[in-house]
Scaffold this motif. Sequence first.
Motif, PDB file in Angstrom:
ATOM      1  N   VAL A 181       0.872  -1.171   0.000  1.00  0.00           N
ATOM      2  CA  VAL A 181       0.000   0.000   0.000  1.00  0.00           C
ATOM      3  C   VAL A 181       0.911   1.223   0.000  1.00  0.00           C
ATOM      4  O   VAL A 181       1.510   1.570   1.015  1.00  0.00           O
ATOM      5  N   GLY A 182       1.028   1.850  -1.163  1.00  0.00           N
ATOM      6  CA  GLY A 182       2.001   2.913  -1.353  1.00  0.00           C
ATOM      7  C   GLY A 182       1.574   4.243  -0.757  1.00  0.00           C
ATOM      8  O   GLY A 182       0.388   4.537  -0.607  1.00  0.00           O
ATOM      9  N   GLY A 183       2.583   5.061  -0.434  1.00  0.00           N
ATOM     10  CA  GLY A 183       2.362   6.412   0.048  1.00  0.00           C
ATOM     11  C   GLY A 183       2.303   7.400  -1.110  1.00  0.00           C
ATOM     12  O   GLY A 183       1.980   7.017  -2.241  1.00  0.00           O
ATOM     13  N   PRO A 184       2.627   8.666  -0.841  1.00  0.00           N
ATOM     14  CA  PRO A 184       2.531   9.690  -1.892  1.00  0.00           C
ATOM     15  C   PRO A 184       3.389   9.362  -3.109  1.00  0.00           C
ATOM     16  O   PRO A 184       4.514   8.867  -2.978  1.00  0.00           O
ATOM     17  N   ARG A 185       2.867   9.638  -4.275  1.00  0.00           N
ATOM     18  CA  ARG A 185       3.579   9.332  -5.519  1.00  0.00           C
ATOM     19  C   ARG A 185       4.924  10.060  -5.593  1.00  0.00           C
ATOM     20  O   ARG A 185       5.887   9.549  -6.150  1.00  0.00           O
TER      21      ARG A 185
ATOM     22  N   PHE B 102      -3.875   7.954   8.484  1.00  0.00           N
ATOM     23  CA  PHE B 102      -4.804   6.891   8.875  1.00  0.00           C
ATOM     24  C   PHE B 102      -5.863   6.674   7.805  1.00  0.00           C
ATOM     25  O   PHE B 102      -6.189   5.539   7.444  1.00  0.00           O
ATOM     26  N   GLU B 103      -6.377   7.784   7.264  1.00  0.00           N
ATOM     27  CA  GLU B 103      -7.424   7.706   6.252  1.00  0.00           C
ATOM     28  C   GLU B 103      -6.937   7.025   4.974  1.00  0.00           C
ATOM     29  O   GLU B 103      -7.730   6.410   4.254  1.00  0.00           O
ATOM     30  N   GLY B 104      -5.635   7.152   4.675  1.00  0.00           N
ATOM     31  CA  GLY B 104      -5.089   6.481   3.505  1.00  0.00           C
ATOM     32  C   GLY B 104      -5.184   4.974   3.618  1.00  0.00           C
ATOM     33  O   GLY B 104      -5.488   4.274   2.641  1.00  0.00           O
TER      34      GLY B 104
ATOM     35  N   LEU C 186       0.807   4.694  10.294  1.00  0.00           N
ATOM     36  CA  LEU C 186      -0.506   5.332  10.296  1.00  0.00           C
ATOM     37  C   LEU C 186      -1.436   4.669   9.292  1.00  0.00           C
ATOM     38  O   LEU C 186      -2.607   4.398   9.585  1.00  0.00           O
ATOM     39  N   MET C 187      -0.923   4.406   8.098  1.00  0.00           N
ATOM     40  CA  MET C 187      -1.732   3.742   7.082  1.00  0.00           C
ATOM     41  C   MET C 187      -2.043   2.304   7.492  1.00  0.00           C
ATOM     42  O   MET C 187      -3.166   1.814   7.272  1.00  0.00           O
ATOM     43  N   ALA C 188      -1.073   1.633   8.088  1.00  0.00           N
ATOM     44  CA  ALA C 188      -1.311   0.258   8.543  1.00  0.00           C
ATOM     45  C   ALA C 188      -2.394   0.221   9.614  1.00  0.00           C
ATOM     46  O   ALA C 188      -3.239  -0.692   9.632  1.00  0.00           O
ATOM     47  N   LEU C 189      -2.420   1.213  10.498  1.00  0.00           N
ATOM     48  CA  LEU C 189      -3.458   1.270  11.528  1.00  0.00           C
ATOM     49  C   LEU C 189      -4.831   1.544  10.901  1.00  0.00           C
ATOM     50  O   LEU C 189      -5.849   1.008  11.354  1.00  0.00           O
TER      51      LEU C 189
ATOM     52  N   ILE D 247      -5.636 -11.987   7.195  1.00  0.00           N
ATOM     53  CA  ILE D 247      -4.613 -11.174   6.520  1.00  0.00           C
ATOM     54  C   ILE D 247      -3.603 -10.702   7.558  1.00  0.00           C
ATOM     55  O   ILE D 247      -3.977 -10.240   8.643  1.00  0.00           O
ATOM     56  N   SER D 248      -2.332 -10.797   7.216  1.00  0.00           N
ATOM     57  CA  SER D 248      -1.265 -10.253   8.056  1.00  0.00           C
ATOM     58  C   SER D 248      -0.920  -8.844   7.591  1.00  0.00           C
ATOM     59  O   SER D 248      -0.871  -8.573   6.387  1.00  0.00           O
ATOM     60  N   VAL D 249      -0.666  -7.954   8.547  1.00  0.00           N
ATOM     61  CA  VAL D 249      -0.409  -6.555   8.240  1.00  0.00           C
ATOM     62  C   VAL D 249       0.918  -6.119   8.864  1.00  0.00           C
ATOM     63  O   VAL D 249       1.173  -6.373  10.041  1.00  0.00           O
ATOM     64  N   VAL D 250       1.743  -5.432   8.046  1.00  0.00           N
ATOM     65  CA  VAL D 250       3.041  -4.904   8.505  1.00  0.00           C
ATOM     66  C   VAL D 250       3.084  -3.408   8.221  1.00  0.00           C
ATOM     67  O   VAL D 250       2.700  -2.965   7.135  1.00  0.00           O
TER      68      VAL D 250
END
Length: 329
Positions: A179-183, A216-218, A240-243, A260-263
């Motif tokens: 799950v990528g961050g800003p381009r 978080f919203e991302g 934050l994105m993982a949460l 699903i596992s999350v890192v």
Amino acid sequence: MRATIRDVASEAGVSPSTVSRALSMPGLVSPVTRERVLRAAQRLGYEPNRAARGLITGRTGNLGLIVPDLANPFFPTVVKGVQARAREADYAVFLADADEDPTVESDLVRVLAKQVDGLILCSPRAREEDIRTLAATTTLVMVNRRFGRVPSVVFDNADGMRQAVAHLQALGHRRVAWVGGPRTSWSNRDRMRGLRAATDAAGMELLVVGHFPPQFEGGIAAADLIIASGVSSVIAYNDLMALGLLGRLQARGVHVPHDISVVGIDDIQMSSMSSPTLTTVSLTKEQAGRAAVDLLLSLLERPDDARTVRRELPTQLLVRGSTGVAPTG
């Protein structure tokens, strides 16, 4: 009467300018001379006057620090490291928030440059050509970004991704989503390169799921795509994105880590308080802030030597409750 710099110079048997260099630019005097000046200053109870010292040295005694978003828990820890190290070196820190806006960031550099001796840009969002221009006119150090010959402190993202992938592979996962961050984020590109290399080496399938705000919203926005993809594991650009992912997955009835596992990446304080607690790639954020000040002070004292200096700090996977054995069937 309060002791002056001339009193210290007379006591130490050196000139006032030597006292000034010994106190503000110790690399320009011999260790023996600096020790003699420090002892004389201590005997007389001398406390440097920042304004007066600035008139002699041409220095302000201030450093600038610009971050993209103070609301992101990653950055206050870096700020803490910067302030602690600057205080040890008798510098004050001017802090500014660019609100994730590259234009605001560049404008802040130009404004602060007139009031400080040097600047630290943390995770800068500015374009490469803008950074090149700013670095040519301002004493500059970057944290969490590397570009050209600008001194920088970065994290070993490649090894962090290798550790995360090895952990997931050992748990039986064969497909992982990113799950990528800003381009425009350098660290997003660097982490994705490291992740791609690690999954290729492990023979795992990598699914890249877009670019999302590093908040978080991302993570919430990405969660439904992750569910639809059918992957058994996911690595997010930051904690934050993982949460956000954890929250949305639970709302959809998806059990973590059973389904699903999350890192995550960063190891912000909240990552150890979530339910389940978040497995994450830990970054030494406070150490990065301190290292950035060291680089900046070195650059101020010896510009030619410091321009090629780089620091790469280690990363470490912290295994917690959000990762588990891959589902079967």
